[in-house]
Design an enzyme around this catalytic site. Structure first.
Site, mmCIF file in Angstrom:
data_model
loop_
_atom_site.group_PDB
_atom_site.id
_atom_site.type_symbol
_atom_site.label_atom_id
_atom_site.label_comp_id
_atom_site.label_asym_id
_atom_site.label_seq_id
_atom_site.Cartn_x
_atom_site.Cartn_y
_atom_site.Cartn_z
ATOM 1 N N HIS A 49 0.847 -1.193 0.000
ATOM 2 C CA HIS A 49 0.000 0.000 0.000
ATOM 3 C C HIS A 49 0.887 1.248 0.000
ATOM 4 O O HIS A 49 1.260 1.749 1.071
ATOM 5 C CB HIS A 49 -0.917 0.002 1.217
ATOM 6 C CG HIS A 49 -1.841 -1.173 1.281
ATOM 7 N ND1 HIS A 49 -1.409 -2.433 1.646
ATOM 8 C CD2 HIS A 49 -3.164 -1.289 1.009
ATOM 9 C CE1 HIS A 49 -2.441 -3.275 1.605
ATOM 10 N NE2 HIS A 49 -3.505 -2.605 1.218
ATOM 11 N N HIS A 63 -4.056 3.092 -3.472
ATOM 12 C CA HIS A 63 -4.246 2.564 -2.120
ATOM 13 C C HIS A 63 -3.551 1.225 -1.920
ATOM 14 O O HIS A 63 -2.749 1.080 -1.002
ATOM 15 C CB HIS A 63 -5.737 2.414 -1.815
ATOM 16 C CG HIS A 63 -6.014 1.790 -0.482
ATOM 17 N ND1 HIS A 63 -6.123 2.525 0.674
ATOM 18 C CD2 HIS A 63 -6.176 0.497 -0.113
ATOM 19 C CE1 HIS A 63 -6.334 1.710 1.695
ATOM 20 N NE2 HIS A 63 -6.382 0.467 1.240
ATOM 21 N N GLU A 122 -18.011 -5.268 23.826
ATOM 22 C CA GLU A 122 -17.131 -6.435 23.880
ATOM 23 C C GLU A 122 -15.928 -6.309 22.958
ATOM 24 O O GLU A 122 -14.803 -6.659 23.334
ATOM 25 C CB GLU A 122 -17.906 -7.714 23.534
ATOM 26 C CG GLU A 122 -18.918 -8.148 24.556
ATOM 27 C CD GLU A 122 -20.285 -7.518 24.333
ATOM 28 O OE1 GLU A 122 -21.234 -7.897 25.047
ATOM 29 O OE2 GLU A 122 -20.404 -6.655 23.434
ATOM 30 N N HIS A 148 -28.168 -17.163 23.734
ATOM 31 C CA HIS A 148 -27.097 -16.962 24.706
ATOM 32 C C HIS A 148 -26.334 -18.252 25.019
ATOM 33 O O HIS A 148 -25.391 -18.219 25.809
ATOM 34 C CB HIS A 148 -27.672 -16.394 26.012
ATOM 35 C CG HIS A 148 -28.006 -14.938 25.936
ATOM 36 N ND1 HIS A 148 -28.819 -14.419 24.969
ATOM 37 C CD2 HIS A 148 -27.624 -13.884 26.717
ATOM 38 C CE1 HIS A 148 -28.935 -13.107 25.148
ATOM 39 N NE2 HIS A 148 -28.214 -12.766 26.191
#
Length: 681
Positions: free
Chosen positions: A38, A273, A422, A484
């Protein structure tokens, strides 16, 4: 555009631009030689990176591990040649031969920065947003360690965390989660330079990203500077100084750059890029920027100027050591503790309180509850063990009474509150570990390990010492139901290289699991814990102690003969059912061995002789029992064995009911073994 033409008022000297262009051409030449990489971001971001490293960054190339250095995180890890060019030019142990070997087998210049491979790299980055969140974790560590060790007249922890982030970083949710927490915590030592070039792989960012990033960060509570023109190095210098001097809020410096700057045909385009510019375009870029040097040649005046970082860094570190010796004279115990923490060593008495818990659990208890007791015991002697939960502390048992709560106004607090974030919790914890001086732990339900998996993986790749506490480990959690109840997550963690997973079967195994986690320095440990109460294995007929055996990964807990007819292998809450099944089988005259296998990884690290002792190849009748996916157990039961496990999702019902309905009972395990033995006759 020639070098002389760049020397407009307020934009720097000729030498400044020669250094900036050296960064650009090292980057594009290395990418071209590798035929991949890059080049665009290093070319556009070179001025801001040069200004930061040449005017502000406190570092010592002769000692990349200096405790009080500034940390630098290239969150836009795809622009790795920007960092490698800086490291080479400023005198780190990164010779030009390694720049030429960019992205090649055996080099120390991999495609994306890796902390344990390249001297001077402070974080493994590449998956966008991870490095940004690592920086937040580093800033937390700096604040916490400063509050712990600094004393009036003795600021031994006093440094900044600088980050360069891209448009892609700003799109990733993990960066948003981390930025929100950083603003809440008022992390004033964190400065992020946002390389806003409006280009991603697919084209202009407008196709998917129109938000007002500065306004978003102001809403998070950040100090926002700019936008600043990416080639105005005097304006960049002013902006970085302003960010560094702001101590009450983290700072975001918005820098408007041109990707592939200097390339006549590719500047400002998506093609700059992620692909080499091509020999002809690089030739044209040399002409445009007035760069007369062949590939990989650095002018002598540039080398001399950039390598001044070595003597400057040595002087800065020497001054710090002088201050530290004065600190040691006034605070000898604190100085010794600081050195031990930064080395990652445990105090000699670290486990004294943990030992005292052995044998104290004689009734059924959830392993998550035992883990909470173990955590409280360990932290009495190990203040560097810090962490918390993603808003589930009461369920994960991660909060320790009497340790305070880390916040903007209580920086000495040891209980972290990550909020319902999380993914950021995972990446921030990695950053705390990368900084050094702390052993972070982080808790959530096992099912939500999926939300943070990218961070957990990068932590394993970079060998970071983090303790992941995953509770509610199976369908045994009950009424919350299949949304869950984890099925594949446990095996998914085992599949991750560098991870040690421990699923303890009772209280004593849980205590020993914490011992494993604390003594492991070269990577993360995942503790897999129950919501439901587990009986002591001894009460179910176990004949072995967990002490000294959990660290071996698997051990024999019961057997009716030295030459068993069948081996039952269980983990966690299912070992009790294997022990119950052994009683049933023994009463039927079948010699049975029960093996508790809390950790596959630890078992695999044992000598061949021990593994053969526990699981002799001659015994082909084997049954595994685990309330998770069956896939993977072939490793230990072979093609002839049978796995009692899950093949679909769970169900909402009381935990005991779900376990029974899905076959996790002593009776079903025994019947499964009997069917297997009949089939093998």
């Amino acid at each position: 555009m020639t070098t002389t033409e760049q020397e407009t008022p307020g934009t720097g000297s000729e030498l400044d631009w020669r250094c900036i262009n050296a960064i650009r051409f090292l980057s594009m030449d290395a990418v071209q030689k590798a035929k991949s990489g890059h080049p665009g971001a290093p070319m556009g971001a070179a001025p801001m990176a040069y200004m930061l490293w040449n005017r502000f960054l406190k570092h010592n190339p002769a000692n990349p591990e200096w405790a009080d250095r500034d940390r630098f995180v290239l969150s836009a890890g795809h622009a790795s040649m920007l960092l490698y060019s800086l490291l080479h030019l400023t005198g780190y142990q990164l010779p030009i031969e390694q720049i030429k070997q960019f992205r090649q087998w055996g080099s120390i210049t991999p495609g994306h920065p890796e902390v344990h491979i390249t001297p001077g790299v402070d974080a493994t980055t590449g998956p966008l947003g991870q490095g940004f969140a690592n920086g937040v974790g580093m800033a937390i560590a700096e604040r916490m360690l400063g509050a712990t060790y600094n004393r009036p007249g003795h600021d031994i922890v006093d440094h900044h965390i600088y980050c360069i982030a891209s448009d892609g970083d700003m799109m990733e949710g993990v960066a948003s989660e981390a930025a929100s927490l950083a603003g809440t915590l008022e992390l004033g030592k964190l400065v992020c330079l946002y390389d806003d070039n409006n280009i991603s792989i697919e084209g202009d960012t407008d196709i998917a990203f129109l938000e007002d990033v500065p306004a978003r960060f102001r809403a998070y509570g950040w100090h926002v500077i700019g936008p600043v023109e990416g080639n105005d190095i005097r304006a960049l210098e002013t902006a970085i100084r302003e960010g560094r001097d702001e101590t009450q809020r983290p700072s975001l410096i918005v820098v408007r750059t041109t990707i592939g700057y200097g390339s006549p045909n590719k500047a400002g385009t998506a093609s700059a890029h992620g692909e080499a510019l091509g020999e002809e375009e690089i030739k044209l870029t040399r002409e445009a920027l007035g760069w007369e040097y062949p590939p990989f040649e650095v002018p002598g005046d540039v080398t001399e100027h950039m390598r001044s970082a070595v003597s400057r860094g040595q002087q800065l570190e020497a001054q710090w050591h002088k201050r530290f010796e004065a600190y040691r004279r006034d605070h000898p115990e604190l100085a010794a503790s600081f050195e031990r923490d930064m080395a990652g060593d445990l105090p000699g008495n670290w486990d004294s309180e943990l030992k005292s818990l052995r044998g104290t659990f004689d009734t059924p208890v959830a392993s998550r509850a035992v883990s909470g007791k173990a955590l409280a015991a360990i932290t009495k002697n190990v203040p560097m063990l810090v962490g918390g939960s993603a808003d589930l502390a009461g369920s994960n048992n991660t909060q320790v009474e009497g340790r305070g709560h880390f916040s903007a106004h209580e920086p000495q607090g040891r209980n972290m509150h990550f909020g319902v974030r999380e993914h950021a919790m995972g990446a921030i914890s990695n950053g705390m570990a990368l900084h050094g001086g702390l052993i972070p732990y982080a808790g959530t339900f096992l099912i939500f390990s999926d939300y943070m998996r990218a961070a957990v993986r990068v932590g394993a790749l970079s060998q970071q010492r983090v303790v992941w506490i995953y509770t509610h480990d199976s369908i045994g959690l009950g009424e919350d139901g299949p949304t869950h109840q984890p099925i594949s997550q446990l095996m998914g963690l085992r599949l991750m290289p560098g991870m040690v997973v421990v699923r303890p079967a009772d209280a004593d195994e849980t205590l020993e699991a914490w011992r494993v986690a604390m003594e492991r320095k070269d990577g993360p440990t995942a503790l897999i814990l129950t919501r439901q109460a587990l009986p002591p294995l001894a009460s179910r007929g176990s004949e072995a102690s967990a002490a000294g055996n959990v660290s071996r990964g698997a051990y024999i807990v019961k057997e009716s003969s030295d030459t068993p007819d069948v081996i039952l292998i269980g983990t966690g809450s299912e070992v009790q059912h294997a022990l119950g099944a052994a009683d049933i089988l023994s009463n039927a005259g079948i010699n049975t061995r029960v093996v508790s296998m809390p950790s596959w990884e630890l078992f695999e690290s044992q000598p061949d002789e021990y593994r053969e002792h526990v699981l002799p190849r001659s015994i082909r009748a084997r049954v595994s029992v685990e309330a998770g996916t069956k896939i993977g157990w072939e490793k230990y039961i072979g093609l002839d064995g049978v796995s009692v496990g899950m093949e679909g999702f769970g169900h909402s019902a009381p935990g005991g009911v779900t376990m029974e309905k899905f076959g996790f009972t002593a009776e079903n395990v025994a019947q499964t073994a009997l069917k297997l033995l009949r089939r093998q006759v």
